[in-house]
Write an enzyme that holds these catalytic residues in place. Structure first.
Site, PDB file in Angstrom:
ATOM      1  N   TYR A  64       0.889  -1.155   0.000  1.00  0.00           N
ATOM      2  CA  TYR A  64       0.000   0.000   0.000  1.00  0.00           C
ATOM      3  C   TYR A  64       0.928   1.207   0.000  1.00  0.00           C
ATOM      4  O   TYR A  64       1.657   1.432   0.970  1.00  0.00           O
ATOM      5  CB  TYR A  64      -0.885   0.042   1.247  1.00  0.00           C
ATOM      6  CG  TYR A  64      -1.911  -1.062   1.332  1.00  0.00           C
ATOM      7  CD1 TYR A  64      -2.967  -1.117   0.442  1.00  0.00           C
ATOM      8  CD2 TYR A  64      -1.824  -2.037   2.322  1.00  0.00           C
ATOM      9  CE1 TYR A  64      -3.917  -2.124   0.530  1.00  0.00           C
ATOM     10  CE2 TYR A  64      -2.772  -3.047   2.423  1.00  0.00           C
ATOM     11  CZ  TYR A  64      -3.820  -3.085   1.518  1.00  0.00           C
ATOM     12  OH  TYR A  64      -4.752  -4.083   1.612  1.00  0.00           O
TER      13      TYR A  64
ATOM     14  N   HIS B 146     -11.083  -7.355  -3.839  1.00  0.00           N
ATOM     15  CA  HIS B 146     -10.677  -7.287  -2.430  1.00  0.00           C
ATOM     16  C   HIS B 146     -11.559  -8.170  -1.555  1.00  0.00           C
ATOM     17  O   HIS B 146     -11.864  -7.851  -0.402  1.00  0.00           O
ATOM     18  CB  HIS B 146     -10.725  -5.837  -1.939  1.00  0.00           C
ATOM     19  CG  HIS B 146      -9.613  -5.463  -1.016  1.00  0.00           C
ATOM     20  ND1 HIS B 146      -8.491  -4.797  -1.438  1.00  0.00           N
ATOM     21  CD2 HIS B 146      -9.433  -5.661   0.319  1.00  0.00           C
ATOM     22  CE1 HIS B 146      -7.685  -4.593  -0.411  1.00  0.00           C
ATOM     23  NE2 HIS B 146      -8.223  -5.107   0.666  1.00  0.00           N
TER      24      HIS B 146
END
Length: 387
Positions: free
Chosen positions: A147, A279
């Site tokens: 991330y 996700h």
């Protein structure tokens, strides 16, 4: 007949071997081991859960058409990704904060991955630092999921550490610039990250620590606040890939692709591979099922780069269907976390071996000898019939 993976079935008949195999029973057993808030964090989804449900329903909508009296001896589950031969098409998806379900967390998962020859994709939200997981994984194949923060120096530091620790592929999650609306977490007021769990990659990083007036061990609240500051929801855009390319000399894979136009943009901007994923239904309520998005993405990519698949995989048969619909490899997520909750490293290893056994057996029963031979000719939409 050679059945190196399918033979795991025989072990389950041995005295004392009674681990859960059926996916829902495994999840139920894991739920009994966890607090309500932790179970809901792992199992939960965005909004009403429509996307998570659609991920499962999409697999049900496709039916396999077995072929019989075929040569199915000496089956081969092997693939090659980024010039790396792999014994099977299965990878462990990046899941953060695994220590909330078992104290050994990601180190247990890394050891199980090593024992089974399955690559692990370590989450940047790991509850164990990069180097310790690498040590647990030994000579195994490991990828690192990023991330990207808004502190470029910090990002470069994390990438350097991952590369030096033997992570060969960078997986950049692109569908999570901000966390989705997850009612179960909100109602419980629970997030491991708010409590500083799943932040060891950051808390152990020298650049991150240099930004603090006190080390995280002495002032965890300030460290958590700084984490929130550098992950403020800013979207780096497609041009941000060039920055990552400057600082990572291996393959870069984008995880979270759902639209074929985004797949083309990813290739245009230099991505080496894609993961079709929503996700696990945790970001957008009512989004397209990941499996339903796969064929269109695979078609536009047309072999220019590997297309991996994630979201909704529960069985070895699911893996067969995803490969037949165009995936080059498949990531599994929640099932191995349920195994971790039930029995630590042994639980993760059991889930992996059970998935591979069913994959191997299903491959034989549909009349194919290799995963490379799987194609859409094996499948029909439910109710479509056989032509």
């Amino acid at each position: 007949m050679s059945t190196p993976y399918g033979s795991y079935r025989q072990r389950l008949f041995e005295p004392g071997q009674r681990p859960f195999v059926e996916p829902q029973r495994l999840e139920t057993a894991a739920r009994a081991e966890l607090s309500a808030e932790v179970y809901n964090f792992v199992a939960g989804a965005a909004g009403t859960g429509r996307t998570a449900r659609s991920n499962l329903e999409a697999f049900d909508a496709w039916r396999l058409i077995p072929r019989v009296l075929r040569d199915i001896d000496d089956r081969n589950l092997g693939i090659t990704l980024f010039e790396q031969p792999l014994p099977t098409p299965l990878l462990l998806a990046p899941i953060g904060a695994q220590a909330i379900v078992h104290p050994d967390g990601e180190t247990a998962t890394a050891r199980a991955a090593l024992a089974t020859g399955v690559p692990i994709v370590l989450s940047a939200s790991s509850s164990v630092d990069i180097e310790t997981v690498a040590a647990a994984n030994g000579h195994g194949v490991r990828w690192f999921q990023l991330y990207r923060s808004n502190d470029d120096e910090h990002t470069v530091s994390v990438l350097r550490r991952a590369r030096e620790a033997g992570y060969s592929v960078l997986v950049v999650t692109v569908d999570n610039p901000i966390i989705g609306w997850r009612p179960l977490d909100l109602e419980a007021g629970y997030s491991p990250f708010v409590r500083g769990l799943g932040m060891q990659v950051y808390f152990s990083d020298p650049v991150f620590r240099s930004r603090l007036s006190a080390v995280p061990e002495n002032d965890p609240d300030a460290a958590i606040a700084h984490w929130h500051h550098i992950f403020d929801g800013r979207n780096h855009g497609w041009e941000g890939l060039s920055f990552l390319r400057e600082h990572w000399d291996g393959p870069i894979v984008l995880k979270g692709i759902q639209h074929p136009d985004d797949a083309l943009l990813a290739l245009e901007h230099g991505a080496d591979g894609l993961v079709v994923s929503n996700h696990g239904g945790r970001q957008v309520d009512g989004a397209v099922a990941s499996l339903d998005a796969l064929p269109a993405v695979a078609d536009v990519v047309a072999g220019q780069a590997p297309v991996l698949f994630d979201s909704g995989v529960r069985t070895g048969t699911d893996i067969v269907k995803a490969l037949a619909l165009g995936a080059d490899a498949v990531l599994v997520g929640r099932p191995y976390v349920w195994g971790l909750a039930c029995a630590g490293e042994a639980g993760v290893e059991h889930v992996i071996r059970a998935l591979l056994a069913e994959l191997d057996i299903t491959l034989a029963l549909v009349g194919r000898r290799s995963v490379a031979s799987l194609d859409r000719g094996l499948l029909r939409r439910d109710g479509q019939g056989v032509s």
